[in-house]
Design a protein around this motif. Sequence first.
Motif, PDB file in Angstrom:
ATOM      1  N   TYR A   1       0.849  -1.182   0.000  1.00 49.92           N
ATOM      2  CA  TYR A   1       0.000   0.000   0.000  1.00 49.92           C
ATOM      3  C   TYR A   1       0.888   1.236   0.000  1.00 49.92           C
ATOM      4  O   TYR A   1       2.047   1.200   0.397  1.00 49.92           O
ATOM      5  CB  TYR A   1      -0.960   0.009   1.201  1.00 49.92           C
ATOM      6  N   TYR A   2       0.331   2.340  -0.446  1.00 53.62           N
ATOM      7  CA  TYR A   2       1.075   3.593  -0.629  1.00 53.62           C
ATOM      8  C   TYR A   2       1.407   4.225   0.725  1.00 53.62           C
ATOM      9  O   TYR A   2       0.561   4.246   1.615  1.00 53.62           O
ATOM     10  CB  TYR A   2       0.228   4.552  -1.456  1.00 53.62           C
ATOM     11  N   PRO A   3       2.643   4.759   0.898  1.00 63.68           N
ATOM     12  CA  PRO A   3       3.791   4.636  -0.003  1.00 63.68           C
ATOM     13  C   PRO A   3       4.429   3.248   0.106  1.00 63.68           C
ATOM     14  O   PRO A   3       4.483   2.671   1.183  1.00 63.68           O
ATOM     15  CB  PRO A   3       4.745   5.725   0.489  1.00 63.68           C
ATOM     16  N   ARG A   4       4.907   2.725  -1.007  1.00 62.38           N
ATOM     17  CA  ARG A   4       5.362   1.342  -1.075  1.00 62.38           C
ATOM     18  C   ARG A   4       6.729   1.136  -0.427  1.00 62.38           C
ATOM     19  O   ARG A   4       7.501   2.067  -0.266  1.00 62.38           O
ATOM     20  CB  ARG A   4       5.450   0.898  -2.535  1.00 62.38           C
ATOM     21  N   LEU A   5       6.985  -0.132  -0.078  1.00 68.24           N
ATOM     22  CA  LEU A   5       8.320  -0.537   0.354  1.00 68.24           C
ATOM     23  C   LEU A   5       9.169  -0.815  -0.874  1.00 68.24           C
ATOM     24  O   LEU A   5       8.727  -1.495  -1.798  1.00 68.24           O
ATOM     25  CB  LEU A   5       8.247  -1.806   1.203  1.00 68.24           C
ATOM     26  N   ILE A   6      10.377  -0.281  -0.894  1.00 64.17           N
ATOM     27  CA  ILE A   6      11.297  -0.485  -2.002  1.00 64.17           C
ATOM     28  C   ILE A   6      12.565  -1.152  -1.461  1.00 64.17           C
ATOM     29  O   ILE A   6      13.129  -0.709  -0.459  1.00 64.17           O
ATOM     30  CB  ILE A   6      11.667   0.857  -2.681  1.00 64.17           C
ATOM     31  N   HIS A   7      13.014  -2.208  -2.136  1.00 63.35           N
ATOM     32  CA  HIS A   7      14.244  -2.878  -1.708  1.00 63.35           C
ATOM     33  C   HIS A   7      15.434  -2.257  -2.428  1.00 63.35           C
ATOM     34  O   HIS A   7      15.496  -2.249  -3.654  1.00 63.35           O
ATOM     35  CB  HIS A   7      14.184  -4.376  -2.005  1.00 63.35           C
ATOM     36  N   ASN A   8      16.346  -1.709  -1.648  1.00 65.73           N
ATOM     37  CA  ASN A   8      17.572  -1.125  -2.189  1.00 65.73           C
ATOM     38  C   ASN A   8      18.602  -2.237  -2.320  1.00 65.73           C
ATOM     39  O   ASN A   8      19.200  -2.675  -1.333  1.00 65.73           O
ATOM     40  CB  ASN A   8      18.082  -0.017  -1.252  1.00 65.73           C
ATOM     41  N   LYS A   9      18.803  -2.717  -3.543  1.00 66.17           N
ATOM     42  CA  LYS A   9      19.702  -3.844  -3.762  1.00 66.17           C
ATOM     43  C   LYS A   9      21.146  -3.496  -3.439  1.00 66.17           C
ATOM     44  O   LYS A   9      21.903  -4.325  -2.954  1.00 66.17           O
ATOM     45  CB  LYS A   9      19.579  -4.327  -5.210  1.00 66.17           C
ATOM     46  N   ARG A  10      21.531  -2.244  -3.705  1.00 67.14           N
ATOM     47  CA  ARG A  10      22.916  -1.841  -3.456  1.00 67.14           C
ATOM     48  C   ARG A  10      23.234  -1.882  -1.967  1.00 67.14           C
ATOM     49  O   ARG A  10      24.302  -2.347  -1.558  1.00 67.14           O
ATOM     50  CB  ARG A  10      23.158  -0.435  -4.014  1.00 67.14           C
ATOM     51  N   ARG A  11      22.300  -1.430  -1.153  1.00 64.37           N
ATOM     52  CA  ARG A  11      22.509  -1.431   0.296  1.00 64.37           C
ATOM     53  C   ARG A  11      21.938  -2.681   0.960  1.00 64.37           C
ATOM     54  O   ARG A  11      22.140  -2.904   2.160  1.00 64.37           O
ATOM     55  CB  ARG A  11      21.848  -0.196   0.907  1.00 64.37           C
TER      56      ARG A  11
END
Length: 279
Positions: free
Chosen positions: A134-144
């Motif tokens: 649901y907004y705002p979405r969870l984003i996976h930071n691949k670099r970190r």
Amino acid sequence: MFGRRFEPPMTKSFSKTQKVNKSSSSFSKSSGVSKSRHEPRQHRRPATATSSDVHMENGLSPTGTLTPSIVTLVIGSDQRIFAAHEDVLRASPWFQQALSNQYMEGQNSKRIHLPDEEPEIFSSVLEYLYKGDYYPRLIHNKRRNSWEIEQIEDDDRGSKESTVYHHGVDGDVLKDTVVYCTAEKYGLEELKRVALRKQGLQSGIQCSTILASARYAYANTPDTDSKLRAHYLALIIRSRNTFKRSGTMQLEMFNGGTQLFFDLFVALCNHVDDISTTQ
């Protein structure tokens, strides 16, 4: 399918063996609180989803299609109208039961009244059922290799999105707290995990909002819940230098009378014990 219109308007007690440092993994180190107050909110972004957005892994039919059965949901004191596929709602044990008993108004009329729900929160629940978040979405930071909340261009707007006005408490509480408690009610365990993770990524929330949210969490979770309650105990302890100067905190503890403050006392004792044993 979501509401026809959208308007803006968030147990298990700590024992001596439950150390607060073991329960705080859901927080980021950058989480914190602010004593400054937010300006009045303007407009919230409405949640939107269509059946084409549905994630098939959310338990829909093996063919990847939805049955045409639609349920009308009447939400809040304003009786806002929402509509959703019955297949989608049945991912919740609560709605499975509701769709099979006295909530039904006849074979051809599927309508559920939820007068105590907040439309904005219910919209987030439906968005999760259709889209897996649901907004705002969870984003996976691949670099970190870490999770982040999607960036909102307007920082001031982002701070407003973290809270929601709740009629039951007549004030602002953290949106993710209310989502967590609503997910508890509807038996959506994965949504609880998503909401808890998002709470650990919030920062810059004023003391009064955190305390109001903590009270809400204690009032709307069972005694067997050790996740959300531990979240608030750990947050207050970690931000103790801010809270000990807070007039709001002083007034809250003066009024007292809630399980929250006994749990906080036990958690602080455990915290001190942990420090003593490491020296």
